[in-house]
Scaffold this active site. Structure first.
Site, PDB file in Angstrom:
ATOM      1  N   SER A  97      -8.810 -47.546  48.617  1.00 22.21           N
ATOM      2  CA  SER A  97      -7.860 -46.791  47.773  1.00 22.21           C
ATOM      3  C   SER A  97      -6.618 -47.625  47.486  1.00 22.21           C
ATOM      4  CB  SER A  97      -7.437 -45.490  48.454  1.00 22.21           C
ATOM      5  OG  SER A  97      -8.546 -44.668  48.677  1.00 22.21           O
ATOM      6  N   LEU A 137      -0.115 -39.232  38.204  1.00 20.26           N
ATOM      7  CA  LEU A 137      -0.648 -38.346  37.165  1.00 20.26           C
ATOM      8  C   LEU A 137      -0.676 -36.904  37.668  1.00 20.26           C
ATOM      9  CD1 LEU A 137      -2.012 -38.089  34.361  1.00 20.26           C
ATOM     10  CD2 LEU A 137      -4.206 -38.437  35.497  1.00 20.26           C
ATOM     11  N   GLU A 369      -9.988 -38.941  41.407  1.00 21.29           N
ATOM     12  CA  GLU A 369     -10.656 -39.593  40.267  1.00 21.29           C
ATOM     13  C   GLU A 369     -11.693 -38.678  39.624  1.00 21.29           C
ATOM     14  OE1 GLU A 369      -9.361 -42.104  39.253  1.00 21.29           O
ATOM     15  OE2 GLU A 369      -8.311 -42.877  41.013  1.00 21.29           O
ATOM     16  N   GLY A 370     -11.369 -37.383  39.594  1.00 12.74           N
ATOM     17  CA  GLY A 370     -12.268 -36.408  38.984  1.00 12.74           C
ATOM     18  C   GLY A 370     -13.169 -35.779  40.014  1.00 12.74           C
TER      19      GLY A 370
HETATM   20  P1  FAD Z   1      -7.749 -28.540  40.974  1.00 14.65           P
HETATM   21  O1  FAD Z   1      -7.682 -29.204  39.644  1.00 14.65           O
HETATM   22  O2  FAD Z   1      -6.840 -27.398  41.243  1.00 14.65           O
HETATM   23  O3  FAD Z   1      -9.251 -28.079  41.224  1.00 14.65           O
HETATM   24  C1  FAD Z   1      -9.613 -27.204  42.293  1.00 14.65           C
HETATM   25  C2  FAD Z   1     -11.098 -26.871  42.129  1.00 14.65           C
HETATM   26  O4  FAD Z   1     -11.300 -26.195  40.867  1.00 14.65           O
HETATM   27  C3  FAD Z   1     -11.974 -28.124  42.072  1.00 14.65           C
HETATM   28  O5  FAD Z   1     -13.199 -27.863  42.723  1.00 14.65           O
HETATM   29  C4  FAD Z   1     -12.217 -28.308  40.592  1.00 14.65           C
HETATM   30  O6  FAD Z   1     -13.394 -29.029  40.282  1.00 14.65           O
HETATM   31  C5  FAD Z   1     -12.303 -26.859  40.141  1.00 14.65           C
HETATM   32  N1  FAD Z   1     -12.068 -26.728  38.703  1.00 14.65           N
HETATM   33  C6  FAD Z   1     -10.915 -26.975  38.018  1.00 14.65           C
HETATM   34  N2  FAD Z   1     -11.109 -26.778  36.715  1.00 14.65           N
HETATM   35  C7  FAD Z   1     -12.404 -26.414  36.544  1.00 14.65           C
HETATM   36  C8  FAD Z   1     -13.218 -26.111  35.420  1.00 14.65           C
HETATM   37  N3  FAD Z   1     -12.771 -26.160  34.162  1.00 14.65           N
HETATM   38  N4  FAD Z   1     -14.517 -25.767  35.646  1.00 14.65           N
HETATM   39  C9  FAD Z   1     -15.024 -25.763  36.903  1.00 14.65           C
HETATM   40  N5  FAD Z   1     -14.311 -26.055  38.005  1.00 14.65           N
HETATM   41  C10 FAD Z   1     -13.012 -26.375  37.825  1.00 14.65           C
HETATM   42  N6  FAD Z   1      -3.606 -38.293  41.870  1.00 14.65           N
HETATM   43  C11 FAD Z   1      -2.858 -39.242  41.204  1.00 14.65           C
HETATM   44  O7  FAD Z   1      -2.382 -38.984  40.093  1.00 14.65           O
HETATM   45  N7  FAD Z   1      -2.606 -40.467  41.773  1.00 14.65           N
HETATM   46  C12 FAD Z   1      -3.083 -40.797  43.001  1.00 14.65           C
HETATM   47  O8  FAD Z   1      -2.848 -41.920  43.468  1.00 14.65           O
HETATM   48  C13 FAD Z   1      -3.858 -39.842  43.731  1.00 14.65           C
HETATM   49  N8  FAD Z   1      -4.281 -40.106  45.005  1.00 14.65           N
HETATM   50  C14 FAD Z   1      -4.899 -39.108  45.734  1.00 14.65           C
HETATM   51  C15 FAD Z   1      -5.190 -39.313  47.085  1.00 14.65           C
HETATM   52  C16 FAD Z   1      -5.774 -38.309  47.848  1.00 14.65           C
HETATM   53  C17 FAD Z   1      -6.021 -38.527  49.304  1.00 14.65           C
HETATM   54  C18 FAD Z   1      -6.117 -37.078  47.234  1.00 14.65           C
HETATM   55  C19 FAD Z   1      -6.773 -35.998  48.041  1.00 14.65           C
HETATM   56  C20 FAD Z   1      -5.831 -36.857  45.907  1.00 14.65           C
HETATM   57  C21 FAD Z   1      -5.210 -37.854  45.142  1.00 14.65           C
HETATM   58  N9  FAD Z   1      -4.837 -37.633  43.813  1.00 14.65           N
HETATM   59  C22 FAD Z   1      -4.100 -38.575  43.116  1.00 14.65           C
HETATM   60  C23 FAD Z   1      -5.026 -36.313  43.220  1.00 14.65           C
HETATM   61  C24 FAD Z   1      -6.430 -36.049  42.692  1.00 14.65           C
HETATM   62  O9  FAD Z   1      -6.698 -36.835  41.568  1.00 14.65           O
HETATM   63  C25 FAD Z   1      -6.541 -34.541  42.416  1.00 14.65           C
HETATM   64  O10 FAD Z   1      -6.552 -33.898  43.671  1.00 14.65           O
HETATM   65  C26 FAD Z   1      -7.777 -34.161  41.620  1.00 14.65           C
HETATM   66  O11 FAD Z   1      -7.660 -34.583  40.283  1.00 14.65           O
HETATM   67  C27 FAD Z   1      -8.055 -32.642  41.636  1.00 14.65           C
HETATM   68  O12 FAD Z   1      -6.905 -31.927  41.320  1.00 14.65           O
HETATM   69  P2  FAD Z   1      -6.428 -30.718  42.264  1.00 14.65           P
HETATM   70  O13 FAD Z   1      -6.436 -31.188  43.668  1.00 14.65           O
HETATM   71  O14 FAD Z   1      -5.160 -30.201  41.697  1.00 14.65           O
HETATM   72  O15 FAD Z   1      -7.575 -29.635  42.147  1.00 14.65           O
END
Ligand code: FAD
Length: 390
Positions: A97, A137, A369-370
């Site tokens: 990472s 992001l 990353e999605g």
């Molecule tokens: P949410 O978007 O709230 O999603 C929650 C659940 O709902 C998921 O299962 C999702 O698939 C589901 N869901 C949402 N929308 C839909 C839909 N339309 N249909 C079906 N299911 C849906 N981000 C950065 O920008 N930079 C970083 O360096 C970075 N590092 C990270 C490091 C770690 C250790 C972690 C855990 C996360 C990191 N992230 C970073 C964030 C990461 O990219 C996000 O956690 C991720 O994009 C998911 O967003 P969320 O956690 O808000 O979940």
């Protein structure tokens, strides 16, 4: 015919050239020497100590921004970058990472969309590991749907004023520079933010049960004033961050398989020495079925990763093709980690072995990353022409 190699049953190595193997050897040796003896302790302590020194060493072996050209970057192929990610994540997903965020997100954003001044100022120092980057992001209330982000940049004369919060940002608290995405009157834009700018802070997120040997932070932007030329001039809209994510997702296609390889290797070795009912457990058909199925998925995944790498190198990889790889590699890596753990029985939960650490790490890799759902929607849209995101 030579005896089968349990570490490379399908002859994957034959598909690589000498330079590919040399890159892989360099990264693997460095990980074995500098990371493997310590990683379980770092993980338990919930820290990556001397991250700056490690970054400089990673820069020294050419691992930072290695798939980029010029500005001190190694100019390696996508396949070589993938092999590096594989070896780094075989050590620990937190290490991969660190390298992915530096090279595929922060450096790539500047390299692809930055001005010449931004490139000259940041890229050579980031390639050498002297400067660390992060990529902001995700926000507390906007993860999978970054189009709804609230962080905003407003003009004040020729300056920009940034306000907002980013969440879950890898490398945040140790970064010298943050690439921050924000809403403007002209849609989402990227900003190159020096982390010593007044109003910028990056409190570390603690108490993680996954990716514990990795720095994860919140970014707080409280009226951060930036000069007009802090914006990435060459991109408007979500195309900017999504292009970077595509690069990082590609690294994960390989990286997650590194974690899987480490788990499978631990399980295979254990199965040859652990005896129950008077014989090694690897001699039982049920254990062999597990090992065979894991080896099958790992090696199918490697062939897909190589195929995608070749397409990246040819400039023909499409984002939904990368989604196939990210979805498959992480899903199968989690399954392999879980099954490997069963082969070690109770020992499988101990940090004496790498499996539980990889298992927990892969939960983060599954989400960032999605999420799998996002990749299913990307693939679903490509298959049907229907957008099912909202
Ligand atoms: P949410 O978007 O709230 O999603 C929650 C659940 O709902 C998921 O299962 C999702 O698939 C589901 N869901 C949402 N929308 C839909 C839909 N339309 N249909 C079906 N299911 C849906 N981000 C950065 O920008 N930079 C970083 O360096 C970075 N590092 C990270 C490091 C770690 C250790 C972690 C855990 C996360 C990191 N992230 C970073 C964030 C990461 O990219 C996000 O956690 C991720 O994009 C998911 O967003 P969320 O956690 O808000 O979940």
């Amino acid at each position: 015919m030579p005896a089968p190699d349990p570490r490379d049953p399908l002859g994957f190595d034959d598909l690589l050239d000498d330079e590919d193997r040399a890159v892989r050897h360099t990264i693997r040796s460095w990980c074995e020497d500098r990371v493997m003896p310590h990683i379980a302790g770092w993980y338990e302590a919930g820290e990556m100590p001397s991250v700056r020194a490690l970054a400089r060493e990673l820069g020294g072996i050419g691992a930072l921004g290695m798939h980029l050209d010029g500005y001190g970057c190694a100019g390696s192929s996508a396949v070589q970058y993938g092999l590096a990610c594989l070896e780094l994540e075989a050590a620990d997903s937190g290490l991969r990472s660190l390298v992915s965020v530096q090279g595929s997100l922060a450096m790539y954003a500047i390299h692809r969309w930055g001005s010449e001044d931004q490139k000259l100022h940041w890229l050579p120092r980031m390639a050498s590991g002297e400067a660390i980057g992060c990529f902001g992001l995700t926000e507390p209330d906007h993860g999978s749907d970054p189009a709804s982000m609230r962080t905003a940049a407003k003009r004040e004369g020729s300056d920009w004023i940034l306000d907002g919060r980013k969440m879950w940002i890898t490398n945040g608290s140790v970064a010298d520079v943050a690439v921050v995405w924000a809403q403007t009157d002209n849609g989402v834009r990227g900003f190159v933010v020096p982390t010593d700018a007044p109003g910028f802070s990056a409190p570390e997120i603690k108490h993680k049960g996954s990716l514990r040997a990795s720095v994860t932070s919140e970014l707080v932007l409280d009226s951060v004033r930036l000069a007009g030329d802090a914006v990435l001039p060459e991109v408007h809209g979500l195309r900017g961050p999504l292009s970077c994510l595509n690069q990082a997702r590609y690294g994960i296609v390989w990286g997650a398989l590194g974690a899987a390889r480490s788990c499978l290797e631990a399980a295979r070795e254990y199965s040859t020495t652990r005896e129950q009912f008077g014989r090694p457990i690897g001699g039982f058909q049920l254990t062999q079925a597990k090992l065979a199925d894991m080896s099958l998925e790992l090696n199918k995944g490697l062939l897909l990763a190589l195929h995608l790498g070749r397409r990246m190198d040819a400039g023909t990889a499409r984002p939904e093709q990368i989604s196939y790889g990210k979805l498959n590699s992480v899903r199968e890596a989690i399954a392999i980690a879980r099954t490997s753990r069963t082969i070690l029985g109770a020992n499988g939960i101990s940090h004496e072995y790498p499996i539980m650490r990889h298992s927990a790490n892969l939960e983060s890799v599954l989400t960032y990353e999605g999420t799998p759902e996002m990749h299913q929607l990307v693939i679903g849209q490509a298959l049907t022409g229907q957008n099912a995101f909202r």
